[in-house]
Design a protein around this motif. Sequence first.
Motif, short mmCIF file in Angstrom:
data_model
loop_
_atom_site.label_atom_id
_atom_site.label_comp_id
_atom_site.label_asym_id
_atom_site.label_seq_id
_atom_site.Cartn_x
_atom_site.Cartn_y
_atom_site.Cartn_z
N THR A 48 -12.24 8.75 -7.65
CA THR A 48 -12.97 10.00 -7.86
C THR A 48 -12.43 11.06 -6.91
OG1 THR A 48 -14.66 9.39 -6.26
CG2 THR A 48 -15.10 8.85 -8.56
N PRO A 49 -12.47 12.32 -7.32
CA PRO A 49 -12.04 13.38 -6.42
C PRO A 49 -13.14 13.66 -5.40
CG PRO A 49 -12.71 14.31 -8.51
CD PRO A 49 -12.82 12.82 -8.63
N ASP A 50 -12.96 13.23 -4.19
CA ASP A 50 -13.98 13.38 -3.16
C ASP A 50 -14.00 14.81 -2.63
OD1 ASP A 50 -14.62 10.70 -3.42
OD2 ASP A 50 -13.13 10.11 -1.94
N GLY A 51 -15.08 15.51 -2.85
CA GLY A 51 -15.23 16.84 -2.30
C GLY A 51 -14.45 17.93 -3.00
N GLY A 52 -13.78 17.62 -4.08
CA GLY A 52 -13.03 18.64 -4.82
C GLY A 52 -11.87 19.23 -4.05
N VAL A 53 -11.31 18.48 -3.10
CA VAL A 53 -10.21 18.99 -2.31
C VAL A 53 -8.89 18.58 -2.92
CG1 VAL A 53 -11.52 19.05 -0.16
CG2 VAL A 53 -10.31 16.99 -0.79
N ASP A 54 -7.82 19.16 -2.42
CA ASP A 54 -6.51 18.90 -2.97
C ASP A 54 -5.79 17.79 -2.20
OD1 ASP A 54 -6.49 20.53 -0.80
OD2 ASP A 54 -4.89 21.84 -1.51
N GLU A 55 -6.45 16.64 -2.15
CA GLU A 55 -5.83 15.45 -1.56
C GLU A 55 -6.57 14.21 -2.04
OE1 GLU A 55 -7.70 14.55 2.71
OE2 GLU A 55 -6.45 16.34 2.64
N ILE A 56 -5.90 13.06 -1.90
CA ILE A 56 -6.47 11.78 -2.31
C ILE A 56 -6.16 10.79 -1.19
CG2 ILE A 56 -6.36 9.91 -4.01
CD1 ILE A 56 -5.10 11.96 -5.94
N GLU A 57 -7.11 9.91 -0.90
CA GLU A 57 -6.86 8.81 0.03
C GLU A 57 -6.83 7.50 -0.73
OE1 GLU A 57 -9.07 8.32 3.63
OE2 GLU A 57 -9.06 10.48 4.02
N VAL A 58 -5.82 6.68 -0.41
CA VAL A 58 -5.73 5.35 -1.01
C VAL A 58 -5.55 4.33 0.08
CG1 VAL A 58 -4.84 6.12 -3.22
CG2 VAL A 58 -3.24 5.54 -1.43
N THR A 90 0.84 -1.21 0.00
CA THR A 90 0.00 0.00 0.00
C THR A 90 0.87 1.25 0.00
OG1 THR A 90 -0.25 -0.10 2.42
CG2 THR A 90 -2.01 -1.08 1.08
N ARG A 91 2.01 1.21 0.68
CA ARG A 91 2.93 2.36 0.67
C ARG A 91 3.50 2.56 -0.74
NH1 ARG A 91 8.03 4.36 1.22
NH2 ARG A 91 8.22 6.16 2.59
N GLU A 92 3.89 1.47 -1.39
CA GLU A 92 4.41 1.56 -2.75
C GLU A 92 3.37 2.16 -3.69
OE1 GLU A 92 5.74 -2.35 -3.80
OE2 GLU A 92 7.51 -2.23 -2.52
N PHE A 93 2.11 1.76 -3.53
CA PHE A 93 1.04 2.32 -4.37
C PHE A 93 0.86 3.81 -4.08
CE2 PHE A 93 -3.51 3.23 -5.20
CZ PHE A 93 -3.47 3.10 -6.57
N ALA A 94 0.90 4.20 -2.82
CA ALA A 94 0.78 5.62 -2.47
C ALA A 94 1.92 6.43 -3.09
CB ALA A 94 0.76 5.80 -0.95
N LEU A 95 3.13 5.89 -3.09
CA LEU A 95 4.26 6.58 -3.72
C LEU A 95 4.05 6.70 -5.23
CD1 LEU A 95 7.20 4.98 -1.71
CD2 LEU A 95 6.44 7.37 -1.62
N GLU A 96 3.48 5.67 -5.85
CA GLU A 96 3.19 5.72 -7.29
C GLU A 96 2.16 6.81 -7.59
OE1 GLU A 96 1.27 2.86 -10.78
OE2 GLU A 96 1.83 1.97 -8.86
N VAL A 97 1.13 6.91 -6.76
CA VAL A 97 0.11 7.95 -6.94
C VAL A 97 0.75 9.33 -6.75
CG1 VAL A 97 -2.04 8.91 -6.02
CG2 VAL A 97 -1.79 6.44 -6.27
N ARG A 98 1.58 9.49 -5.73
CA ARG A 98 2.26 10.77 -5.49
C ARG A 98 3.13 11.17 -6.69
NH1 ARG A 98 7.51 10.78 -2.18
NH2 ARG A 98 8.04 9.85 -4.18
N ASP A 99 3.89 10.22 -7.20
CA ASP A 99 4.76 10.51 -8.35
C ASP A 99 3.95 10.90 -9.58
OD1 ASP A 99 6.89 9.97 -6.70
OD2 ASP A 99 7.25 7.95 -7.51
N TYR A 100 2.81 10.25 -9.79
CA TYR A 100 1.96 10.61 -10.92
C TYR A 100 1.40 12.03 -10.75
CZ TYR A 100 -1.57 10.46 -14.54
OH TYR A 100 -2.33 10.75 -15.65
N ALA A 101 0.99 12.38 -9.53
CA ALA A 101 0.47 13.73 -9.28
C ALA A 101 1.56 14.77 -9.54
CB ALA A 101 -0.04 13.85 -7.85
N ARG A 102 2.78 14.48 -9.13
CA ARG A 102 3.89 15.41 -9.39
C ARG A 102 4.13 15.56 -10.90
NH1 ARG A 102 8.47 13.83 -4.83
NH2 ARG A 102 7.41 14.86 -3.09
N MET A 103 4.07 14.44 -11.62
CA MET A 103 4.27 14.49 -13.07
C MET A 103 3.16 15.31 -13.73
SD MET A 103 3.16 12.88 -16.19
CE MET A 103 2.17 11.60 -15.52
N ARG A 104 1.88 15.11 -13.28
CA ARG A 104 0.76 15.90 -13.84
C ARG A 104 0.99 17.38 -13.61
NH1 ARG A 104 -2.58 13.71 -17.46
NH2 ARG A 104 -2.90 15.92 -17.66
N ALA A 105 1.44 17.73 -12.42
CA ALA A 105 1.67 19.14 -12.10
C ALA A 105 2.72 19.74 -13.04
CB ALA A 105 2.11 19.30 -10.65
#
Length: 137
Positions: free
Chosen positions: A127-137, A30-45
């Motif tokens: 899905t983006p829950d509540g339109g906030v600037d965070e994601i839970e995995v 689960t930590r590895e997946f969270a890091l993958e999501v973080r890296d993707y968000a950084r790339m999108r930015a």
Amino acid sequence: MGVDRTRLRVEIENEIREKAPEDPDVKRQTREFALEVRDYARMRALQDMDRGYATGHFVESIQIQRLRRWWRKTMPNWRIFSDDPKSHMLEDGTGDDAPGTHSPWGRFTPTPAYHTFAKTAFHFGGTPDGGVDEIEV
């Protein structure tokens, strides 16, 4: 008589809920997946933002945090978020400047909505829950 499938399913689910939160492999994956999501968000930015918004400060502000639910046993959860104070404006955009604010760039300087976290959530099937600037995995 046949096997009571419902009772068997419930017993298996209960055993998984009991043992999985403490399993080191589950925590690691689960930590590895969270890091993958973080890296993707950084790339999108970096890909989507222009006009200096995708500074190293904003990109580096996107991080992960383990959520600990002390009141109940749950699967390991992670939060991907930005601690940059401008992140909500970059996620959802801003409107025109209010009259009388005397913006040095003029009244019509809205920040576009980049939806970095929303695009990241959609990419991973969420899905983006509540339109906030965070994601839970």
